[in-house]
Design a protein around this motif. Structure first.
Motif, PDB file in Angstrom:
ATOM      1  N   LEU A  83       0.794  -1.224   0.000  1.00 44.53           N
ATOM      2  CA  LEU A  83       0.000   0.000   0.000  1.00 44.53           C
ATOM      3  C   LEU A  83       0.831   1.280   0.000  1.00 44.53           C
ATOM      4  CD1 LEU A  83      -2.793  -1.017   2.527  1.00 44.53           C
ATOM      5  CD2 LEU A  83      -3.075  -0.607   0.069  1.00 44.53           C
ATOM      6  N   GLN A  84       2.116   1.182   0.286  1.00 44.40           N
ATOM      7  CA  GLN A  84       2.918   2.397   0.398  1.00 44.40           C
ATOM      8  C   GLN A  84       2.910   3.248  -0.878  1.00 44.40           C
ATOM      9  OE1 GLN A  84       7.168   2.012   1.432  1.00 44.40           O
ATOM     10  NE2 GLN A  84       6.736   3.480   3.061  1.00 44.40           N
ATOM     11  N   PRO A  85       3.115   2.673  -2.060  1.00 43.84           N
ATOM     12  CA  PRO A  85       3.055   3.508  -3.269  1.00 43.84           C
ATOM     13  C   PRO A  85       1.696   4.177  -3.467  1.00 43.84           C
ATOM     14  CG  PRO A  85       4.103   1.409  -3.751  1.00 43.84           C
ATOM     15  CD  PRO A  85       3.501   1.280  -2.378  1.00 43.84           C
ATOM     16  N   LEU A  90      -1.655   9.186  -3.176  1.00 40.67           N
ATOM     17  CA  LEU A  90      -2.724  10.002  -2.606  1.00 40.67           C
ATOM     18  C   LEU A  90      -2.168  11.258  -1.939  1.00 40.67           C
ATOM     19  CD1 LEU A  90      -5.031   7.283  -0.982  1.00 40.67           C
ATOM     20  CD2 LEU A  90      -5.350   8.463  -3.161  1.00 40.67           C
ATOM     21  N   ALA A  91      -1.061  11.105  -1.223  1.00 43.49           N
ATOM     22  CA  ALA A  91      -0.456  12.255  -0.551  1.00 43.49           C
ATOM     23  C   ALA A  91       0.043  13.285  -1.551  1.00 43.49           C
ATOM     24  CB  ALA A  91       0.691  11.785   0.344  1.00 43.49           C
ATOM     25  N   LEU A 133       4.360   5.757   6.005  1.00 41.51           N
ATOM     26  CA  LEU A 133       3.482   5.183   4.993  1.00 41.51           C
ATOM     27  C   LEU A 133       3.464   5.996   3.703  1.00 41.51           C
ATOM     28  CD1 LEU A 133       1.412   3.014   4.186  1.00 41.51           C
ATOM     29  CD2 LEU A 133      -0.370   4.526   5.071  1.00 41.51           C
ATOM     30  N   CYS A 134       3.095   7.259   3.790  1.00 37.68           N
ATOM     31  CA  CYS A 134       2.908   8.037   2.553  1.00 37.68           C
ATOM     32  C   CYS A 134       4.129   8.865   2.181  1.00 37.68           C
ATOM     33  CB  CYS A 134       1.672   8.932   2.672  1.00 37.68           C
ATOM     34  SG  CYS A 134       1.864  10.370   3.759  1.00 37.68           S
ATOM     35  N   ALA A 135       5.173   8.846   3.017  1.00 38.87           N
ATOM     36  CA  ALA A 135       6.436   9.549   2.760  1.00 38.87           C
ATOM     37  C   ALA A 135       6.294  11.075   2.765  1.00 38.87           C
ATOM     38  CB  ALA A 135       7.066   9.079   1.458  1.00 38.87           C
ATOM     39  N   HIS A 136       5.180  11.580   3.264  1.00 40.45           N
ATOM     40  CA  HIS A 136       5.034  13.035   3.387  1.00 40.45           C
ATOM     41  C   HIS A 136       6.009  13.557   4.440  1.00 40.45           C
ATOM     42  CE1 HIS A 136       3.260  16.996   3.593  1.00 40.45           C
ATOM     43  NE2 HIS A 136       3.049  16.848   4.884  1.00 40.45           N
ATOM     44  N   GLU A 137       6.582  14.707   4.196  1.00 37.58           N
ATOM     45  CA  GLU A 137       7.535  15.304   5.125  1.00 37.58           C
ATOM     46  C   GLU A 137       6.947  16.588   5.700  1.00 37.58           C
ATOM     47  OE1 GLU A 137      12.148  17.008   5.102  1.00 37.58           O
ATOM     48  OE2 GLU A 137      11.475  15.599   3.560  1.00 37.58           O
ATOM     49  N   TRP A 138       7.007  16.728   7.020  1.00 37.31           N
ATOM     50  CA  TRP A 138       6.482  17.938   7.650  1.00 37.31           C
ATOM     51  C   TRP A 138       7.461  18.465   8.693  1.00 37.31           C
ATOM     52  CZ3 TRP A 138       5.146  13.037   8.991  1.00 37.31           C
ATOM     53  CH2 TRP A 138       5.061  12.699  10.342  1.00 37.31           C
TER      54      TRP A 138
END
Length: 221
Positions: A83-85, A90-91, A133-138
């Protein structure tokens, strides 16, 4: 989640995992492939609905009769990899809104951070976290524990080894958790997620000293 698009791709995914993965994961993939489509969907749903809920993404409700105990840790790892990709896609297609405070979990999907990153800013460095999971960086405060919210500087510390000085272990002595951070001010060519996976000796050191990892990686470390 669009199961009509994802589920038909799962058998091929399991086949690839059986060929390229270490024996324990390959065996889990083989066992899951034999169980059939109902088990595949149950495994994917368990990971997605139990652990994550992507902000702004409309998903159907989970079946009340769903038995989470029927999904093993190995099967959940397979669902994570699969599901990671999709989560990253989605992100990437969502607009990031302004955040209030210092979120300790991903503002897009609710996942825990997998690794921290330090980048040059002025005379110092700014810190951010990358979602497992989604590799978003904050962006994130440097003196703040993402596990318990501790912000007293004496309770926070970091350790590194001379041979891999750009990777450090950020620890909290209040909740005894740790998270590795990659210091790009020391080597700008580092790839945060890769270097996190490649520095297992630091995980062993942290656990030997009584710290528990905030979020295990795909290698189970």
């Amino acid at each position: 989640m669009d199961f009509f698009l994802l589920l038909p791709k799962f058998p091929r995914f399991l086949s690839v995992i059986q060929k390229i993965s270490p024996a324990p994961l390959a065996q889990a993939a083989n066992a899951l492939s034999i169980k059939g489509s109902a088990a595949w969907q149950r495994t994917i749903e368990d990971f997605w609905y139990t652990d994550f809920e992507l902000v702004g993404v409309e998903d159907v409700g989970q079946d009340e009769s769903f038995d989470q105990s029927a999904v093993s840790s190995s099967e959940r790892a397979l669902a994570w990899i699969f599901l990671q990709p999709y989560a990253e896609y989605l992100a990437d297609h969502r607009e990031v809104t302004a955040m209030d405070g210092t979120p300790s979990t991903c503002p897009l999907c609710g996942g825990r951070p997998a690794v921290g990153v330090l980048r040059s800013e002025g005379d110092g460095a700014k810190k951010s976290l990358i979602c497992m999971l989604c590799a978003h960086e904050w962006q994130f405060r440097r003196i703040y524990c993402p596990a318990c919210g501790e912000e007293r500087e004496p309770q926070m510390a970091f350790y590194s080894a001379p041979e891999i000085a750009h990777v450090r272990v950020d620890v909290c002595d209040t909740c005894h958790t740790y998270l590795k951070s990659i210091d790009l001010t020391k080597t700008g060519l580092a790839v945060a997620v890769v270097d996190e996976l490649a520095t297992i000796p630091l995980d062993l050191w942290a656990r030997e000293h009584g710290y528990q990892k905030l979020q295990i990686n795909l290698l189970g470390a």
